[in-house]
Design a protein around this motif. Sequence first.
Motif, PDB file in Angstrom:
ATOM      1  N   THR A 171      -0.813 -12.305  13.660  1.00 47.02           N
ATOM      2  CA  THR A 171      -0.463 -11.254  14.611  1.00 47.02           C
ATOM      3  C   THR A 171      -1.027  -9.922  14.110  1.00 47.02           C
ATOM      4  OG1 THR A 171       1.601 -10.640  13.505  1.00 47.02           O
ATOM      5  CG2 THR A 171       1.702 -12.454  15.112  1.00 47.02           C
ATOM      6  N   PRO A 172      -1.291  -8.970  15.007  1.00 49.53           N
ATOM      7  CA  PRO A 172      -1.814  -7.679  14.552  1.00 49.53           C
ATOM      8  C   PRO A 172      -0.921  -7.009  13.512  1.00 49.53           C
ATOM      9  CG  PRO A 172      -2.054  -7.862  16.932  1.00 49.53           C
ATOM     10  CD  PRO A 172      -1.241  -9.051  16.492  1.00 49.53           C
ATOM     11  N   GLU A 173       0.382  -7.038  13.717  1.00 48.59           N
ATOM     12  CA  GLU A 173       1.286  -6.364  12.778  1.00 48.59           C
ATOM     13  C   GLU A 173       1.262  -7.009  11.402  1.00 48.59           C
ATOM     14  OE1 GLU A 173       2.972  -3.489  12.816  1.00 48.59           O
ATOM     15  OE2 GLU A 173       1.804  -3.229  14.649  1.00 48.59           O
ATOM     16  N   ARG A 174       1.260  -8.342  11.350  1.00 49.48           N
ATOM     17  CA  ARG A 174       1.239  -9.006  10.045  1.00 49.48           C
ATOM     18  C   ARG A 174      -0.085  -8.770   9.329  1.00 49.48           C
ATOM     19  NH1 ARG A 174       4.836 -13.347  12.117  1.00 49.48           N
ATOM     20  NH2 ARG A 174       3.029 -14.551  12.824  1.00 49.48           N
ATOM     21  N   LEU A 175      -1.174  -8.768  10.074  1.00 51.71           N
ATOM     22  CA  LEU A 175      -2.467  -8.483   9.452  1.00 51.71           C
ATOM     23  C   LEU A 175      -2.484  -7.086   8.846  1.00 51.71           C
ATOM     24  CD1 LEU A 175      -5.008  -9.983  12.027  1.00 51.71           C
ATOM     25  CD2 LEU A 175      -4.499 -10.855   9.747  1.00 51.71           C
ATOM     26  N   LYS A 176      -1.938  -6.114   9.570  1.00 44.99           N
ATOM     27  CA  LYS A 176      -1.936  -4.742   9.066  1.00 44.99           C
ATOM     28  C   LYS A 176      -1.046  -4.609   7.834  1.00 44.99           C
ATOM     29  CE  LYS A 176      -1.188  -3.140  13.305  1.00 44.99           C
ATOM     30  NZ  LYS A 176      -0.949  -2.221  14.439  1.00 44.99           N
ATOM     31  N   THR A 177       0.092  -5.296   7.852  1.00 41.71           N
ATOM     32  CA  THR A 177       1.003  -5.229   6.712  1.00 41.71           C
ATOM     33  C   THR A 177       0.415  -5.914   5.488  1.00 41.71           C
ATOM     34  OG1 THR A 177       2.940  -5.152   8.154  1.00 41.71           O
ATOM     35  CG2 THR A 177       3.295  -5.862   5.888  1.00 41.71           C
ATOM     36  N   GLN A 178      -0.176  -7.092   5.680  1.00 41.87           N
ATOM     37  CA  GLN A 178      -0.667  -7.891   4.561  1.00 41.87           C
ATOM     38  C   GLN A 178      -1.974  -7.376   3.971  1.00 41.87           C
ATOM     39  OE1 GLN A 178      -0.949 -11.836   6.173  1.00 41.87           O
ATOM     40  NE2 GLN A 178       1.252 -12.013   6.527  1.00 41.87           N
ATOM     41  N   HIS A 179      -2.851  -6.842   4.827  1.00 43.80           N
ATOM     42  CA  HIS A 179      -4.195  -6.531   4.352  1.00 43.80           C
ATOM     43  C   HIS A 179      -4.531  -5.049   4.281  1.00 43.80           C
ATOM     44  CE1 HIS A 179      -5.331 -10.746   4.393  1.00 43.80           C
ATOM     45  NE2 HIS A 179      -4.822 -10.858   5.611  1.00 43.80           N
ATOM     46  N   ALA A 180      -3.692  -4.182   4.801  1.00 39.41           N
ATOM     47  CA  ALA A 180      -4.044  -2.769   4.810  1.00 39.41           C
ATOM     48  C   ALA A 180      -2.964  -1.894   4.175  1.00 39.41           C
ATOM     49  CB  ALA A 180      -4.333  -2.301   6.239  1.00 39.41           C
ATOM     50  N   GLY A 181      -1.734  -1.983   4.669  1.00 40.64           N
ATOM     51  CA  GLY A 181      -0.694  -1.094   4.161  1.00 40.64           C
ATOM     52  C   GLY A 181      -0.815   0.301   4.750  1.00 40.64           C
ATOM     53  N   ASP A 182       0.218   1.108   4.575  1.00 44.10           N
ATOM     54  CA  ASP A 182       0.195   2.485   5.064  1.00 44.10           C
ATOM     55  C   ASP A 182      -0.771   3.318   4.236  1.00 44.10           C
ATOM     56  OD1 ASP A 182       2.125   1.907   6.958  1.00 44.10           O
ATOM     57  OD2 ASP A 182       3.776   2.426   5.629  1.00 44.10           O
ATOM     58  N   ARG A 183      -1.309   4.353   4.858  1.00 42.96           N
ATOM     59  CA  ARG A 183      -2.201   5.266   4.150  1.00 42.96           C
ATOM     60  C   ARG A 183      -1.458   6.557   3.880  1.00 42.96           C
ATOM     61  NH1 ARG A 183      -6.350   4.116   0.999  1.00 42.96           N
ATOM     62  NH2 ARG A 183      -7.752   5.895   0.730  1.00 42.96           N
ATOM     63  N   LEU A 184      -1.267   6.879   2.591  1.00 43.88           N
ATOM     64  CA  LEU A 184      -0.580   8.109   2.193  1.00 43.88           C
ATOM     65  C   LEU A 184      -1.608   9.174   1.846  1.00 43.88           C
ATOM     66  CD1 LEU A 184       2.275   6.828  -0.168  1.00 43.88           C
ATOM     67  CD2 LEU A 184       2.312   7.115   2.303  1.00 43.88           C
ATOM     68  N   THR A 185      -1.394  10.374   2.376  1.00 38.81           N
ATOM     69  CA  THR A 185      -2.208  11.531   2.013  1.00 38.81           C
ATOM     70  C   THR A 185      -1.267  12.557   1.398  1.00 38.81           C
ATOM     71  OG1 THR A 185      -3.755  11.126   3.828  1.00 38.81           O
ATOM     72  CG2 THR A 185      -3.769  13.323   2.850  1.00 38.81           C
ATOM     73  N   ILE A 186      -1.437  12.807   0.107  1.00 40.48           N
ATOM     74  CA  ILE A 186      -0.482  13.636  -0.650  1.00 40.48           C
ATOM     75  C   ILE A 186      -1.220  14.842  -1.224  1.00 40.48           C
ATOM     76  CG2 ILE A 186       1.220  13.640  -2.507  1.00 40.48           C
ATOM     77  CD1 ILE A 186       0.860  10.440  -2.284  1.00 40.48           C
ATOM     78  N   THR A 187      -0.664  16.006  -0.996  1.00 40.29           N
ATOM     79  CA  THR A 187      -1.219  17.227  -1.562  1.00 40.29           C
ATOM     80  C   THR A 187      -0.324  17.703  -2.692  1.00 40.29           C
ATOM     81  OG1 THR A 187      -2.095  17.847   0.611  1.00 40.29           O
ATOM     82  CG2 THR A 187      -2.000  19.574  -1.066  1.00 40.29           C
ATOM     83  N   VAL A 188      -0.935  17.937  -3.862  1.00 41.82           N
ATOM     84  CA  VAL A 188      -0.167  18.417  -5.024  1.00 41.82           C
ATOM     85  C   VAL A 188      -0.301  19.930  -5.123  1.00 41.82           C
ATOM     86  CG1 VAL A 188      -0.365  16.259  -6.305  1.00 41.82           C
ATOM     87  CG2 VAL A 188      -2.158  17.978  -6.527  1.00 41.82           C
ATOM     88  N   ASP A 189       0.637  20.533  -5.811  1.00 45.76           N
ATOM     89  CA  ASP A 189       0.664  21.990  -5.950  1.00 45.76           C
ATOM     90  C   ASP A 189      -0.170  22.395  -7.171  1.00 45.76           C
ATOM     91  OD1 ASP A 189       1.228  24.597  -5.538  1.00 45.76           O
ATOM     92  OD2 ASP A 189       3.308  24.529  -6.220  1.00 45.76           O
ATOM     93  N   GLY A 190      -1.502  22.186  -7.021  1.00 46.92           N
ATOM     94  CA  GLY A 190      -2.408  22.494  -8.128  1.00 46.92           C
ATOM     95  C   GLY A 190      -3.319  21.309  -8.415  1.00 46.92           C
ATOM     96  N   THR A 191      -4.635  21.559  -8.435  1.00 48.43           N
ATOM     97  CA  THR A 191      -5.584  20.452  -8.617  1.00 48.43           C
ATOM     98  C   THR A 191      -5.416  19.755  -9.960  1.00 48.43           C
ATOM     99  OG1 THR A 191      -7.223  22.036  -9.473  1.00 48.43           O
ATOM    100  CG2 THR A 191      -7.308  21.511  -7.114  1.00 48.43           C
ATOM    101  N   GLN A 192      -4.841  20.412 -10.952  1.00 47.31           N
ATOM    102  CA  GLN A 192      -4.691  19.801 -12.279  1.00 47.31           C
ATOM    103  C   GLN A 192      -3.725  18.624 -12.264  1.00 47.31           C
ATOM    104  OE1 GLN A 192      -3.651  22.781 -11.342  1.00 47.31           O
ATOM    105  NE2 GLN A 192      -1.780  23.467 -12.391  1.00 47.31           N
ATOM    106  N   TYR A 193      -2.934  18.497 -11.185  1.00 44.47           N
ATOM    107  CA  TYR A 193      -1.959  17.408 -11.119  1.00 44.47           C
ATOM    108  C   TYR A 193      -2.494  16.186 -10.352  1.00 44.47           C
ATOM    109  CZ  TYR A 193       1.352  21.069 -12.448  1.00 44.47           C
ATOM    110  OH  TYR A 193       2.000  22.085 -13.095  1.00 44.47           O
ATOM    111  N   ALA A 194      -3.648  16.324  -9.730  1.00 52.93           N
ATOM    112  CA  ALA A 194      -4.140  15.257  -8.861  1.00 52.93           C
ATOM    113  C   ALA A 194      -4.409  13.960  -9.622  1.00 52.93           C
ATOM    114  CB  ALA A 194      -5.411  15.717  -8.136  1.00 52.93           C
TER     115      ALA A 194
END
Length: 327
Positions: free
Chosen positions: A220-243
Amino acid sequence: MIHAEGLTKDFVSHKETVHAVRGIDLHVARGETVAVLGPNGAGKTTTMRMLTTLTAPTAGTARVAGFDVERDPAQVRRRLGYVGQGNGAGHGQRALDELYSQGVTFGLGRQKSRTRAHELMDGLDLGGKERTKVSDLSGGQRRRLDVAMGLMHAPELLVLDEPSTGLDPHNRANLWEHIGQLRRERDMTLLLTTHYLDEADAMAERVVIVDHGRIIADDTPERLKTQHAGDRLTITVDGTQYAASLAELLTSWAGAGQVEVAGATVTAGVAAGSTRVAELVRAADAHGIPLSDIQVRRPTLDDVFLTLTGRSLRETGATDQAEEAAA
């Protein structure tokens, strides 16, 4: 409705053998809607042509609606409707005449063919175009006429090969609305190929991904997305030295994949990431990594395709020209 095992097709091109389809097993239940996805040359169109009796398999077997595609092609054709990538109606013919001729060809009789043709013209929003030449119809109208031709004999199975290619978003949505309504009314089985992943996600109960002539995923589309892709997180840190520290934390803490760092922004694929945001905030705080923003994007079928094949389906174009040239 479809039961294929070891379906194989080889072509000879310039004295070399091209392995277009390499032993596909495909099973589709009655009433099911299944989308077949794959890049150009993957074997999608060739598989469709074998299942619809237009191309003979090199090896393997396939039964459609209970009939063998090689031994009983006429019985198979009586039970399926096929809409190919090109327009099927003659450009110099009138729309209603094309439907009427299709019905007579399938043995419906003159009166029944006429009645059925008018029903489909109305049902697919072609009313008033009965006497219009096919060449004078818009692109969306011609594709709906192709679908009507495929439905004239009330098939148990409708096969659609890139039915909405070349249509604008409005006509695409309109076409699928009509197809969905007719499918619900007639409880048809639907097998389709498309390069528009939103169509497959919205319409299909199952998605089959084909690459290099083989099925590499089927769920199913949902199972394929869960099993093979996962959520995409975009996280911004407070300072490039922490990336870099955050990237290392994501990899060890969440088992994240495709971790990328760009300045103060870190992106990563995380299974069920939307449910783990609070946990991530606590983990980052414990490691002294200040965060300023977190965004979560649910995966798409293109993400699945990218994970499985290493390339985006959107980059592969809109037609299977390599397959067609070999066929």
